[in-house]
Write a protein that holds these residues in place. Structure first.
Motif, PDB file in Angstrom:
ATOM      1  N   GLU A  48       0.843  -1.200   0.000  1.00  0.00           N
ATOM      2  CA  GLU A  48       0.000   0.000   0.000  1.00  0.00           C
ATOM      3  C   GLU A  48       0.877   1.249   0.000  1.00  0.00           C
ATOM      4  OE1 GLU A  48      -3.045   1.945   3.142  1.00  0.00           O
ATOM      5  OE2 GLU A  48      -3.409  -0.155   2.633  1.00  0.00           O
ATOM      6  N   SER A  49       1.929   1.231   0.779  1.00  0.00           N
ATOM      7  CA  SER A  49       2.843   2.361   0.835  1.00  0.00           C
ATOM      8  C   SER A  49       3.514   2.583  -0.515  1.00  0.00           C
ATOM      9  CB  SER A  49       3.899   2.105   1.914  1.00  0.00           C
ATOM     10  OG  SER A  49       4.868   3.113   1.907  1.00  0.00           O
ATOM     11  N   GLU A  50       3.934   1.491  -1.147  1.00  0.00           N
ATOM     12  CA  GLU A  50       4.543   1.595  -2.471  1.00  0.00           C
ATOM     13  C   GLU A  50       3.532   2.110  -3.493  1.00  0.00           C
ATOM     14  OE1 GLU A  50       6.280  -2.153  -3.545  1.00  0.00           O
ATOM     15  OE2 GLU A  50       7.625  -2.147  -1.810  1.00  0.00           O
ATOM     16  N   ALA A  51       2.303   1.603  -3.399  1.00  0.00           N
ATOM     17  CA  ALA A  51       1.253   2.044  -4.328  1.00  0.00           C
ATOM     18  C   ALA A  51       0.953   3.529  -4.131  1.00  0.00           C
ATOM     19  CB  ALA A  51      -0.015   1.219  -4.127  1.00  0.00           C
ATOM     20  N   GLU A  52       0.895   3.960  -2.864  1.00  0.00           N
ATOM     21  CA  GLU A  52       0.653   5.378  -2.597  1.00  0.00           C
ATOM     22  C   GLU A  52       1.788   6.240  -3.136  1.00  0.00           C
ATOM     23  OE1 GLU A  52       0.027   5.796   1.601  1.00  0.00           O
ATOM     24  OE2 GLU A  52      -1.996   4.955   1.512  1.00  0.00           O
ATOM     25  N   ALA A  53       3.020   5.788  -2.941  1.00  0.00           N
ATOM     26  CA  ALA A  53       4.167   6.540  -3.438  1.00  0.00           C
ATOM     27  C   ALA A  53       4.127   6.619  -4.956  1.00  0.00           C
ATOM     28  CB  ALA A  53       5.470   5.900  -2.970  1.00  0.00           C
ATOM     29  N   ARG A  54       3.792   5.532  -5.599  1.00  0.00           N
ATOM     30  CA  ARG A  54       3.701   5.493  -7.072  1.00  0.00           C
ATOM     31  C   ARG A  54       2.575   6.412  -7.550  1.00  0.00           C
ATOM     32  NH1 ARG A  54       5.321   4.887 -11.929  1.00  0.00           N
ATOM     33  NH2 ARG A  54       4.272   3.470 -13.331  1.00  0.00           N
ATOM     34  N   ALA A  55       1.430   6.326  -6.877  1.00  0.00           N
ATOM     35  CA  ALA A  55       0.291   7.178  -7.247  1.00  0.00           C
ATOM     36  C   ALA A  55       0.646   8.650  -7.057  1.00  0.00           C
ATOM     37  CB  ALA A  55      -0.928   6.815  -6.407  1.00  0.00           C
ATOM     38  N   ARG A  56       1.333   8.966  -5.950  1.00  0.00           N
ATOM     39  CA  ARG A  56       1.741  10.343  -5.703  1.00  0.00           C
ATOM     40  C   ARG A  56       2.680  10.833  -6.799  1.00  0.00           C
ATOM     41  NH1 ARG A  56       1.689   9.557  -0.568  1.00  0.00           N
ATOM     42  NH2 ARG A  56       3.764   8.678  -0.423  1.00  0.00           N
ATOM     43  N   THR A  57       3.626   9.983  -7.174  1.00  0.00           N
ATOM     44  CA  THR A  57       4.569  10.348  -8.233  1.00  0.00           C
ATOM     45  C   THR A  57       3.845  10.567  -9.555  1.00  0.00           C
ATOM     46  OG1 THR A  57       6.327   9.092  -7.163  1.00  0.00           O
ATOM     47  CG2 THR A  57       6.621   9.576  -9.487  1.00  0.00           C
ATOM     48  N   LEU A  58       2.934   9.651  -9.889  1.00  0.00           N
ATOM     49  CA  LEU A  58       2.171   9.787 -11.132  1.00  0.00           C
ATOM     50  C   LEU A  58       1.326  11.056 -11.114  1.00  0.00           C
ATOM     51  CD1 LEU A  58       1.046   6.102 -11.733  1.00  0.00           C
ATOM     52  CD2 LEU A  58       2.680   7.406 -13.089  1.00  0.00           C
ATOM     53  N   PHE A  59       0.705  11.342  -9.969  1.00  0.00           N
ATOM     54  CA  PHE A  59      -0.119  12.538  -9.865  1.00  0.00           C
ATOM     55  C   PHE A  59       0.721  13.801 -10.062  1.00  0.00           C
ATOM     56  CE2 PHE A  59      -1.643  16.047  -7.165  1.00  0.00           C
ATOM     57  CZ  PHE A  59      -2.805  16.341  -7.843  1.00  0.00           C
ATOM     58  N   HIS A  60       1.876  13.874  -9.394  1.00  0.00           N
ATOM     59  CA  HIS A  60       2.727  15.056  -9.527  1.00  0.00           C
ATOM     60  C   HIS A  60       3.222  15.216 -10.968  1.00  0.00           C
ATOM     61  CE1 HIS A  60       2.631  16.244  -5.389  1.00  0.00           C
ATOM     62  NE2 HIS A  60       3.049  15.068  -4.968  1.00  0.00           N
ATOM     63  N   THR A  61       3.570  14.107 -11.602  1.00  0.00           N
ATOM     64  CA  THR A  61       4.003  14.166 -13.000  1.00  0.00           C
ATOM     65  C   THR A  61       2.868  14.669 -13.884  1.00  0.00           C
ATOM     66  OG1 THR A  61       5.503  12.312 -12.619  1.00  0.00           O
ATOM     67  CG2 THR A  61       4.942  12.797 -14.905  1.00  0.00           C
ATOM     68  N   TRP A  62       1.677  14.101 -13.673  1.00  0.00           N
ATOM     69  CA  TRP A  62       0.502  14.527 -14.462  1.00  0.00           C
ATOM     70  C   TRP A  62       0.216  15.999 -14.225  1.00  0.00           C
ATOM     71  CZ3 TRP A  62      -4.098  16.544 -12.615  1.00  0.00           C
ATOM     72  CH2 TRP A  62      -5.095  16.724 -13.570  1.00  0.00           C
ATOM     73  N   ARG A  63       0.261  16.435 -12.960  1.00  0.00           N
ATOM     74  CA  ARG A  63      -0.057  17.824 -12.638  1.00  0.00           C
ATOM     75  C   ARG A  63       0.945  18.776 -13.281  1.00  0.00           C
ATOM     76  NH1 ARG A  63      -0.079  19.655  -6.546  1.00  0.00           N
ATOM     77  NH2 ARG A  63       2.145  19.644  -6.941  1.00  0.00           N
ATOM     78  N   GLU A  64       2.218  18.434 -13.224  1.00  0.00           N
ATOM     79  CA  GLU A  64       3.222  19.297 -13.840  1.00  0.00           C
ATOM     80  C   GLU A  64       3.022  19.382 -15.350  1.00  0.00           C
ATOM     81  OE1 GLU A  64       7.106  17.971 -12.725  1.00  0.00           O
ATOM     82  OE2 GLU A  64       6.739  18.326 -10.588  1.00  0.00           O
ATOM     83  N   ARG A  65       2.759  18.228 -15.969  1.00  0.00           N
ATOM     84  CA  ARG A  65       2.563  18.206 -17.416  1.00  0.00           C
ATOM     85  C   ARG A  65       1.312  18.987 -17.806  1.00  0.00           C
ATOM     86  NH1 ARG A  65       2.092  12.946 -18.092  1.00  0.00           N
ATOM     87  NH2 ARG A  65      -0.146  13.025 -18.087  1.00  0.00           N
ATOM     88  N   GLU A  66       0.215  18.749 -17.100  1.00  0.00           N
ATOM     89  CA  GLU A  66      -1.046  19.418 -17.424  1.00  0.00           C
ATOM     90  C   GLU A  66      -1.015  20.887 -17.045  1.00  0.00           C
ATOM     91  OE1 GLU A  66      -3.586  18.211 -19.250  1.00  0.00           O
ATOM     92  OE2 GLU A  66      -2.216  16.530 -19.518  1.00  0.00           O
ATOM     93  N   GLU A  67      -0.336  21.208 -15.957  1.00  0.00           N
ATOM     94  CA  GLU A  67      -0.283  22.605 -15.522  1.00  0.00           C
ATOM     95  C   GLU A  67       0.376  23.468 -16.597  1.00  0.00           C
ATOM     96  OE1 GLU A  67       0.845  25.080 -11.498  1.00  0.00           O
ATOM     97  OE2 GLU A  67       1.949  23.246 -11.937  1.00  0.00           O
TER      98      GLU A  67
END
Length: 167
Positions: A48-67
């Motif tokens: 779960e911790s790894e999944a959360e870290a991966r999701a957080r990384t994906l979200f930040h990448t998506w946000r930077e790209r979309e922003e």
């Protein structure tokens, strides 16, 4: 008789050892079950911790790209609005404007220009309401349509407002 007591003692010791062996096996099984449960819980938390870290990384990448795209789009829209506002002010001076630029007055909203055709020559022939559209904005807003419909119906009047002198 001594042999009987020794046999009973031996049997009692053997029974005690069997009892202890059973208790040992049971305790060992409980420890193994508890260790397995703790390991499974740790492994689930780790996943779960790894999944959360991966999701957080994906979200930040998506946000930077979309922003960047959102900011670029906002800048482009802002530039288009500014170009449109400038165009509205300058359109009377562009080639193809059908009226004398000195007869045009900028209003801005809900219509862009009012042209008093012939005013600069001293003979006003008609009054024209002009809405300037440029770029992708080819349709009238609901407010602009309402004003256009009112003008087309002839619901236009002229009033003189006298201000009272303040004492």
């Amino acid at each position: 008789m001594f042999e009987q007591v020794l046999t009973i003692l031996l049997l009692a010791t053997l029974a005690g050892l069997i009892y202890l062996l059973i208790k040992y096996v049971q305790a060992k099984q409980q420890v193994e079950d508890r260790a397995k449960a703790l390991f499974e819980r740790w492994r689930a938390e780790e996943r779960e911790s790894e999944a959360e870290a991966r999701a957080r990384t994906l979200f930040h990448t998506w946000r930077e790209r979309e922003e960047q795209g959102i900011r670029k789009d906002a800048i482009e829209r802002s530039q288009a609005v500014i170009r449109g506002k400038v165009t509205e002010h300058l359109v009377p001076f562009f080639p193809g404007f059908a009226y004398n630029p000195r007869d045009a007055r900028f209003v801005g909203t809900p219509v862009d220009l009012i042209v008093f055709d012939g005013l600069s020559d001293g003979d006003v022939k008609r009054v024209i309401f002009v809405e300037v559209k440029s770029g992708k904005s080819a349709t009238l807003s609901s407010r602009e349509r309402k004003v256009r419909n009112c003008i087309q119906k002839g619901a236009v009047t002229y009033e003189i407002l006298h201000r009272q002198k303040e004492a």
